[in-house]
Design an enzyme around this catalytic site. Sequence first.
Site, PDB file in Angstrom:
ATOM      1  CG  ASP A  85     -17.589 -19.689 -30.359  1.00 37.00           C
ATOM      2  OD1 ASP A  85     -17.248 -20.873 -30.481  1.00 37.00           O
ATOM      3  OD2 ASP A  85     -18.554 -19.325 -29.636  1.00 37.00           O
TER       4      ASP A  85
ATOM      5  CD  GLU B 255     -18.257 -23.236 -33.962  1.00 32.44           C
ATOM      6  OE1 GLU B 255     -18.509 -24.309 -33.419  1.00 32.44           O
ATOM      7  OE2 GLU B 255     -18.613 -22.142 -33.467  1.00 32.44           O
TER       8      GLU B 255
END
Length: 551
Positions: A215, A274
């Site tokens: 993330d 990401e």
Amino acid sequence: MSDALTLPARTLTNDASWWRQAVVYQVYPRAFADSDGDGVGDLPGITSRVPYLRELGVDAVWLSPFYPSALADGGYDVDDYRDVDPRLGTLADFDEMVAALHAAGIRIVVDIVPNHTSDRHAWFREALASPRGSAARARYVFRDGRGPDGAEPPADWESVFGGPAWEPVGDGQWYLHHFAPEQPDLNWSNPEVREDFLTTLRFWSDRGVDGFRVDVAHGLAKDLPDPLPSAAELEAMPKDGTHPLWDRDDVHEIYAEWREVFDSYDPPRTAVAEAWVAADRRARYASPAGLGQAFNFDLLEADFDARQFRDVITFNLGLADVSGSSTTWVFSNHDVVRHATRYGLPPRGAGTEKHGKQWLLDGGPEDQLDRELGLRRARAATLLQLALPGSSYIYQGEELGLHEVADIPDDARQDPTYFRSAGAEVGRDGCRVPLPWDTDGASLGFGGPAQLPQPAWFRRHAVSVQEADAGSTLNLYRRALRLRAELQCDEALEWLEAGDPDVLAFRRPNGWTSVTNFGEAPVELPAGEVLLASAPLDGKLPGATTVWLRG
Ligand code: GLC
């Protein structure tokens, strides 16, 4: 219908390159399947649906956060990285889920959230209870406030979710949070932070996890100058690896350490970043010496347009050559308006409204959305996607042809962007509504009271309805994934001249050919054996349709 499609048993091998062309299915656990009826989807719920995932034919599941969390940001506010939220189950349930997935030949990728902890994490509690300058505060990004008593924030920065990015703790100090205040940013120049995440990576790898989705991978490394720059100054700084906050070159030192952990397993653990960075900076995240793969959101941001698709595909295959990784294709995930809905909206052109957010904000969705056209295009786009070299990431519910849910009552909304923008942005709840499994049963077979209410039209999309319908989106996905597994070949693609600017055609090395008509009028069906089409063909290739051929 499902009998006809039943797939042979599959066993996992130690193939170190399994991820390169994998189809990865994203599960947003709290909205997937609820085994105990408390309204929160859970790990035993996922385990109970492994046969569904197997039948769908995915290679891997990516699990969004399932860790203990107050859900200030849908679980991306993690209290403890090495445990399971009690509402979702136990570590034993996790092990059972992994065993069931692996027995079905499905790998498991878990979400890791290293940029920030939650404000309930033991470290952050300790930081609050400790004085300025303490080792406990040095795990986060604390600064003295400005003005007398430090009553003013250290800088005027805005958080990604809106509102200030600095939060006071009452003693003149403030902490940085790129996202919600409940998500304090970690200080990644602190060796203890780095060491602890290595422990976490080993913890899950030892439990059989095959890979990690990282993330906000571009946010970890920070180098805050003194005095801090203003928001305007920050904005003006080049994003060339030297920016104080985003996409710093030294973030890759962290991932080089992670790579050592990944490579100590057989097969090596994988990771996908990401990283919302400029396309030419993506290759470093995807490098085999780093995380190994990075999301490319370019197709997700493109209109349903032949030219845009071709440019994006060509460009990203080129990038994959540079990084040595395979590329990734994504149309939907838990952060964006579902692609069936985006494609059913009037074209808005390039710019700020690409995710279809404006449609939701307009508040009059039904009259602007052409549901049928949107789904038709989404099916065509997905079939094209699944013929591309590289990995495809699909998001739970897209295989049911779900649209975004626009009419969530204000008092049911959960996304912090909604609250932090005082309702100006409705946020991401519309793609996080619990899945419809059946036409009856608690919340259409989800299992418990749906915390984000399911609209009446969800019933028509239920898994049980679609299993019985040969032309359903679910059966399209199942057939496509089965064929893809059979047809998979080298990661190469050759464009074919279609002779029509609205038609995009390409061939893979073994003759597997995909042709998409992005226009409205039907065109001649190219020669070859028809393998699968996203809509009935009628001897022609109709508008907004993809066909796979063996040519
Ligand atoms: C990523 C996640 C998103 C989350 C944010 C903060 O962008 O995909 O859901 O809100 O990070 O963790």
